[in-house]
Motif scaffolding. Structure first.
Motif, PDB file in Angstrom:
ATOM      1  N   PHE A 261     -12.870 -20.936 -15.055  1.00 46.00           N
ATOM      2  CA  PHE A 261     -11.631 -20.564 -14.375  1.00 46.00           C
ATOM      3  C   PHE A 261     -11.581 -19.076 -14.028  1.00 46.00           C
ATOM      4  N   TYR A 262     -12.706 -18.385 -14.143  1.00 46.97           N
ATOM      5  CA  TYR A 262     -12.690 -16.939 -13.913  1.00 46.97           C
ATOM      6  C   TYR A 262     -12.455 -16.630 -12.437  1.00 46.97           C
ATOM      7  N   ILE A 263     -11.518 -15.747 -12.205  1.00 44.06           N
ATOM      8  CA  ILE A 263     -11.243 -15.235 -10.868  1.00 44.06           C
ATOM      9  C   ILE A 263     -11.226 -13.726 -10.979  1.00 44.06           C
ATOM     10  N   GLU A 264     -11.986 -13.068 -10.145  1.00 35.61           N
ATOM     11  CA  GLU A 264     -12.095 -11.599 -10.208  1.00 35.61           C
ATOM     12  C   GLU A 264     -10.740 -10.960  -9.947  1.00 35.61           C
ATOM     13  N   PRO A 265     -10.207 -10.199 -10.917  1.00 32.42           N
ATOM     14  CA  PRO A 265      -8.922  -9.530 -10.678  1.00 32.42           C
ATOM     15  C   PRO A 265      -9.112  -8.308  -9.797  1.00 32.42           C
ATOM     16  N   CYS A 266      -7.993  -7.766  -9.347  1.00 37.77           N
ATOM     17  CA  CYS A 266      -8.037  -6.557  -8.516  1.00 37.77           C
ATOM     18  C   CYS A 266      -8.173  -5.343  -9.425  1.00 37.77           C
ATOM     19  N   ILE A 267      -9.257  -4.553  -9.219  1.00 42.60           N
ATOM     20  CA  ILE A 267      -9.510  -3.334 -10.004  1.00 42.60           C
ATOM     21  C   ILE A 267      -9.534  -2.158  -9.046  1.00 42.60           C
ATOM     22  N   THR A 268      -8.674  -1.173  -9.285  1.00 43.58           N
ATOM     23  CA  THR A 268      -8.604  -0.009  -8.405  1.00 43.58           C
ATOM     24  C   THR A 268      -8.766   1.272  -9.208  1.00 43.58           C
ATOM     25  N   GLU A 269      -9.085   2.352  -8.504  1.00 42.33           N
ATOM     26  CA  GLU A 269      -9.185   3.665  -9.147  1.00 42.33           C
ATOM     27  C   GLU A 269      -7.790   4.240  -9.323  1.00 42.33           C
ATOM     28  N   ARG A 270      -7.598   4.909 -10.435  1.00 38.63           N
ATOM     29  CA  ARG A 270      -6.334   5.592 -10.700  1.00 38.63           C
ATOM     30  C   ARG A 270      -6.641   7.028 -11.061  1.00 38.63           C
ATOM     31  N   GLY A 271      -5.720   7.904 -10.829  1.00 40.04           N
ATOM     32  CA  GLY A 271      -5.951   9.317 -11.094  1.00 40.04           C
ATOM     33  C   GLY A 271      -6.370   9.568 -12.532  1.00 40.04           C
ATOM     34  N   SER A 272      -7.376  10.385 -12.733  1.00 38.21           N
ATOM     35  CA  SER A 272      -7.886  10.665 -14.080  1.00 38.21           C
ATOM     36  C   SER A 272      -6.811  11.300 -14.935  1.00 38.21           C
ATOM     37  N   GLY A 273      -6.618  10.735 -16.118  1.00 36.79           N
ATOM     38  CA  GLY A 273      -5.665  11.297 -17.059  1.00 36.79           C
ATOM     39  C   GLY A 273      -4.224  10.887 -16.829  1.00 36.79           C
ATOM     40  N   VAL A 322      -1.738  -3.872 -18.107  1.00 33.91           N
ATOM     41  CA  VAL A 322      -0.745  -4.420 -19.026  1.00 33.91           C
ATOM     42  C   VAL A 322      -1.383  -5.501 -19.875  1.00 33.91           C
ATOM     43  N   ALA A 323      -0.708  -5.881 -20.955  1.00 34.44           N
ATOM     44  CA  ALA A 323      -1.228  -6.908 -21.856  1.00 34.44           C
ATOM     45  C   ALA A 323      -1.399  -8.222 -21.105  1.00 34.44           C
ATOM     46  N   GLY A 324      -2.561  -8.837 -21.271  1.00 33.33           N
ATOM     47  CA  GLY A 324      -2.821 -10.127 -20.653  1.00 33.33           C
ATOM     48  C   GLY A 324      -3.257 -10.061 -19.213  1.00 33.33           C
ATOM     49  N   ILE A 325      -3.405  -8.852 -18.664  1.00 31.83           N
ATOM     50  CA  ILE A 325      -3.749  -8.713 -17.244  1.00 31.83           C
ATOM     51  C   ILE A 325      -5.208  -9.029 -16.968  1.00 31.83           C
ATOM     52  N   GLY A 326      -6.043  -9.050 -18.022  1.00 29.45           N
ATOM     53  CA  GLY A 326      -7.442  -9.438 -17.842  1.00 29.45           C
ATOM     54  C   GLY A 326      -8.456  -8.377 -18.209  1.00 29.45           C
ATOM     55  N   LYS A 327      -8.054  -7.351 -18.984  1.00 28.56           N
ATOM     56  CA  LYS A 327      -8.991  -6.286 -19.346  1.00 28.56           C
ATOM     57  C   LYS A 327     -10.110  -6.823 -20.227  1.00 28.56           C
ATOM     58  N   THR A 328      -9.738  -7.544 -21.275  1.00 26.88           N
ATOM     59  CA  THR A 328     -10.746  -8.076 -22.193  1.00 26.88           C
ATOM     60  C   THR A 328     -11.638  -9.098 -21.505  1.00 26.88           C
ATOM     61  N   VAL A 329     -11.048  -9.957 -20.697  1.00 29.36           N
ATOM     62  CA  VAL A 329     -11.838 -10.957 -19.963  1.00 29.36           C
ATOM     63  C   VAL A 329     -12.817 -10.259 -19.022  1.00 29.36           C
ATOM     64  N   LEU A 330     -12.377  -9.144 -18.455  1.00 31.49           N
ATOM     65  CA  LEU A 330     -13.246  -8.374 -17.566  1.00 31.49           C
ATOM     66  C   LEU A 330     -14.476  -7.860 -18.309  1.00 31.49           C
ATOM     67  N   THR A 331     -14.272  -7.338 -19.525  1.00 32.47           N
ATOM     68  CA  THR A 331     -15.415  -6.850 -20.309  1.00 32.47           C
ATOM     69  C   THR A 331     -16.322  -8.009 -20.724  1.00 32.47           C
ATOM     70  N   VAL A 461     -10.675   6.888 -14.262  1.00 31.61           N
ATOM     71  CA  VAL A 461      -9.701   5.928 -14.768  1.00 31.61           C
ATOM     72  C   VAL A 461      -9.525   4.832 -13.730  1.00 31.61           C
ATOM     73  N   THR A 462      -9.652   3.591 -14.165  1.00 34.55           N
ATOM     74  CA  THR A 462      -9.427   2.455 -13.273  1.00 34.55           C
ATOM     75  C   THR A 462      -8.260   1.635 -13.806  1.00 34.55           C
ATOM     76  N   GLU A 463      -7.712   0.814 -12.955  1.00 30.48           N
ATOM     77  CA  GLU A 463      -6.563  -0.005 -13.331  1.00 30.48           C
ATOM     78  C   GLU A 463      -6.812  -1.449 -12.923  1.00 30.48           C
ATOM     79  N   VAL A 464      -6.570  -2.368 -13.853  1.00 29.18           N
ATOM     80  CA  VAL A 464      -6.629  -3.793 -13.533  1.00 29.18           C
ATOM     81  C   VAL A 464      -5.239  -4.234 -13.128  1.00 29.18           C
ATOM     82  N   ARG A 465      -5.092  -4.657 -11.903  1.00 32.39           N
ATOM     83  CA  ARG A 465      -3.777  -5.053 -11.412  1.00 32.39           C
ATOM     84  C   ARG A 465      -3.533  -6.557 -11.537  1.00 32.39           C
ATOM     85  N   GLY A 466      -4.520  -7.257 -12.046  1.00 32.73           N
ATOM     86  CA  GLY A 466      -4.336  -8.691 -12.222  1.00 32.73           C
ATOM     87  C   GLY A 466      -4.480  -9.440 -10.919  1.00 32.73           C
ATOM     88  N   PHE A 467      -3.751 -10.546 -10.803  1.00 36.59           N
ATOM     89  CA  PHE A 467      -3.852 -11.409  -9.621  1.00 36.59           C
ATOM     90  C   PHE A 467      -2.875 -10.961  -8.543  1.00 36.59           C
TER      91      PHE A 467
END
Length: 808
Positions: A261-273, A322-331, A461-467
């Protein structure tokens, strides 16, 4: 070469040899096939024409041979043996004494050569002896020829094997060399995957030969490096095998294949720090929107690749979400693809470690080398100690769950991987680059904890925005077998802003899919689907109780009665959820459970709910760590416990004091005030559940668990509207509007919509409540606003500030 070696080579099983002989001078073509396959024995037939003085006419002798070994068939004593020529040969022999041709056909089986049998007349004893002697000579010559061919082939195969292994060794030793084609890598992995001892000894022998040659060239350092590299390659294979099992599954109520069921979430760059301290639901307000044109979108496997136009290598990455957005699944996906050999071939070792596991080592001392040997015993067994010679990736997952101090300013500097220190000191030096500066570091965290790492230690710094909406739809289409059910689910979720925002989180998609799957199976005609967040979570708890505990009487669509044992567990879990939410903890240990009266072993036996919404994870040496499947479930159970405790005892759990008023609406008002006092908004979602549980219909669904009391809802609504009219941040106002939505109160929203339609809306006339309602409506719109006319909506600086969420 000794006869013993020759004989051993000759008798090697499995060898096959096929030899064809072209037509000789003046003679026909003859072919003999030698094979070690006893299931398909080929026979070589031969007719030998021979004339003898004693035979007045032709004589025929037939001989058949099964060629599991080469057999001599040459019959003439004077015929010379020439190396390189075939073993069998059609021979024509004429004798001046013979009165006519004599035809002999020879047949042999696979074990011996039969003596020639003459069909027409027998030879004299002298001729027979002479013939046997000639046969022995020819047989020896043919055997020698066959052995020569085997030796030649064995030499060629050995050279090919040696060449392939040496090429791989050189690529390991010198990474800048060409890495070879995909087919070559697959072939090498297949060779590495062979398990028998003889094969492993052969591979080791190649390394020994190469090492010896390097030492003869006075390249001892290179020889040692080669040895270490080859030991590491064997260790890498074992680690990959282990990580395939660990990373290949995710938990969605039960263990599920990651790739199913894996679907690639949206990962974007965020300002460092950059650190966002707001509640996570607020940060999802824009998650479903399309990324900006200038934002860089990452794929999982490219997380360490330099950005376009930038050559600077990336050592340390922090991924927030955020919690549950897919960070751990991504790793897990990154690790799984690497361990399967699909991506990142330049990485020698990937070491995923969670802060949950590291927390259990608080107060203990290790060297970095010992720590790696502790978590990855394969490295200890292989004796790998020089990790600075390899490309290593450390994945440190769940920084927000860290209970170690991580004192970057005061911790001592450490550069030796064999020097012991506390785990806290090891981590700070590893992240700073003092230990293993060549290693890559990947940290994941919820946004509020990102500031635990100094900005200068993080390269990107990157951000997982989920679906986004498209990914959410794809998920539900995978989850539902029936297209109509998937389409109905998607349409229903898109009509509710609360549900749509939560579905940016993959775990929440699973929760809603679980509820609606059950609804499709059990709902009655005319029964409405759950449309608020509170209703959805009540139904989720019921579904898990019905499916797991099996002690709930009734079915979905009726009023279930909760068993005493199951109800007791839910209340205990609610107490744990509330207490830990107050402390800001997402993970718990067995002592935390005991404080709330939970017997882990007993609870898991008699309540399926416990196993479905509460995870038990075993670290090394069976240390136990617990957490809820998702933060929102913890917040829902905390809200449920908060109300149960007040209704049963009259105690306000925030103050731990008896409430002065016995009117139940006061506890809801107190919850509103308490949530607004939290600057980070960490009780916002909790508050929405509390307000949602004030409805009689929702309490009816929890009959037998939550004591039903008719709330004076107009007091609650008035209190919320009063707060909206005050000086609140736009985000706080939006959350209060969502609270009203949980109570099915749309009065403020309907009022501002009427003004919009009539054209009577003026920026000068907008009250703070009107501004907040306008923000809520604009952000709830399914359509993205491309142009925003400030003059139309606001005329004051305060009004502009209130509309900032829309502009963002």
């Amino acid at each position: 070469m000794s006869n013993k070696v020759i004989n051993e080579l000759c008798l090697c099983p499995g060898l096959q040899c096929t030899m064809n002989e072209e037509r000789g001078e003046g003679g026909p073509t003859s072919e003999t096939t030698l094979s070690g396959d006893h299931g398909h024995q080929s026979k070589a037939k031969r007719r030998v024409q021979q004339e003898t003085p004693e035979s007045p006419g032709p004589s025929g002798v037939s001989m058949e041979m099964d060629c599991s070994m080469a057999r001599p068939v040459g019959l003439n004593e004077g015929q010379p043996f020439v190396e390189g020529q075939p073993f069998t040969k059609k021979v024509k022999q004429e004798s001046a004494d013979s009165s006519g041709p004599s035809c002999v056909s020879l047949n042999t089986d696979d074990s011996r050569i039969h003596p020639l049998q003459c069909k027409e007349e027998a030879h004299s004893p002298g001729e027979e002896r002479q013939h046997q002697e000639r046969s022995k000579v020819t047989s020896a010559q043919s055997l020698l020829q066959h052995q020569t061919e085997l030796i030649k082939r064995a030499e060629e195969d050995a050279q090919t094997f040696l060449d392939k292994r040496l090429k791989k060794l050189w690529r390991v030793l010198f990474p800048d060399l060409p890495q070879g084609s995909e087919s070559q890598r697959e072939e090498e992995e297949e060779m590495d995957g062979k398990k028998n001892d003889q094969w492993r000894r052969a591979l080791k022998g190649v390394v020994d030969i190469a090492k010896l040659c390097l030492m003869e060239m006075n390249q001892e350092e290179l020889a040692d490096k080669l040895w270490n590299e080859t030991v590491a390659v064997e260790c890498q294979g074992k680690i990959k095998s282990h990580l395939k099992k660990v990373s290949g599954c995710v938990f969605e109520g039960q263990s599920t294949g990651l790739n199913d069921f894996y679907i690639e979430p949206c990962i974007t760059e965020r300002g460092s720090g950059e650190v966002n301290m707001e509640h996570e639901v607020r940060m999802m307000e824009t998650a479903s929107r399309k990324p900006g044109k200038e934002e860089t979108i990452f794929k999982c496997e490219d997380i360490f690749k330099p950005l376009p136009g930038k050559d600077q290598p990336i050592r340390t990455i922090m991924t927030t979400g955020v919690a549950g957005i897919g960070k751990t699944v991504l790793t897990h996906k990154f690790t799984l693809d690497w361990s399967e050999g699909k991506t990142n071939h330049d990485i020698h070792f990937t070491f995923p470690i969670t802060f949950r596991e590291l927390n259990l080592l608080k107060g203990k001392e290790f060297s970095l080398l010992e720590l790696l040997h502790y978590f990855f015993i394969e490295t200890k067994e292989a004796g790998v100690c020089r990790f600075d010679q390899f490309q290593v990736v450390f994945i440190l997952d769940g920084l927000d769950e860290c209970r170690l101090p991580l004192d970057f300013q005061n911790n001592p500097t450490l550069t030796d991987v064999t020097e012991s220190a506390s785990v806290d000191v090891l981590l700070t030096n590893l992240i700073r680059g003092n230990l293993l500066p060549s290693a890559r570091i990947w940290l994941t965290t919820r946004p509020a904890a990102a500031n635990q790492i100094p900005a200068e230690c993080v390269d990107m710094v990157t951000e997982v925005r989920g679906f986004n909406n498209l990914q959410m739809k794809e998920y539900f289409r995978k989850r539902f077998r029936e297209d109509t059910e998937a389409s109905t689910t998607i349409s229903h979720i898109m009509t509710s802003r609360s549900l749509r925002i939560m579905c940016n989180i993959p775990v929440c998609c699973w929760i809603m899919a679980t509820v609606l799957k059950h609804w499709f199976k059990t709902s009655k005609i005319g029964e409405e689907m759950p449309k608020t967040l509170t209703q959805m979570y009540i139904q989720f708890l019921r579904v898990q109780f019905i499916q797991g505990d099996r002690k709930c009487i009734g079915r979905a669509g009726t009023n279930p009665q909760w068993s005493p044992e199951g109800g007791k567990i839910i209340v205990s879990l609610g107490k744990l959820a509330f207490n830990q939410l107050e402390k800001g903890n997402l993970i718990f240990y067995e002592t935390d459970l005991v404080e709330c009266g939970i017997d882990v072993q007993a609870a898991s036996v008699y309540s399926g709910v416990f196993n479905q919404i509460f995870k038990e994870e075993c670290g090394l040496y069976q240390d136990k760590v617990f957490c809820f499947v998702h933060l929102s479930i913890q917040e829902f159970l905390a809200a449920l416990y908060f109300l149960i405790s007040f209704i049963d005892t009259g105690v306000n759990e925030f103050s731990k004091e008896q409430s002065p008023s016995k009117e139940d609406h006061t506890i809801y008002q107190r919850a509103v005030d308490e949530a607004l006092e939290r600057e980070k908004g960490h009780l916002d979602l909790f508050l929405r559940f509390v307000i949602g549980l004030s409805l009689g219909d929702n309490q009816h669904l929890l009959q037998g668990l939550l004591p039903k009391k008719r709330s004076q809802q107009h007091y609650i609504v008035s209190h919320i509207k009063e707060k909206i009219s005050g000086e609140l941040s736009p985000q706080r106002s939006i959350n209060l509007f969502l609270c009203l939505k949980e109570m099915n109160d749309n009065s403020l929203v309907n009022d501002i919509q009427r003004k919009l339609k009539s054209g009577s809306l003026s920026g000068e006339q907008l009250s703070p409540a009107d501004c907040s309602a306008l923000v809520f409506i604009l952000m709830s719109s399914k359509k993205e606003v491309e142009v925003f006319d400030l003059k139309k909506y606001c005329a004051t600086e305060k009004g502009l500030l209130r509309l900032m969420p829309v502009l963002k």
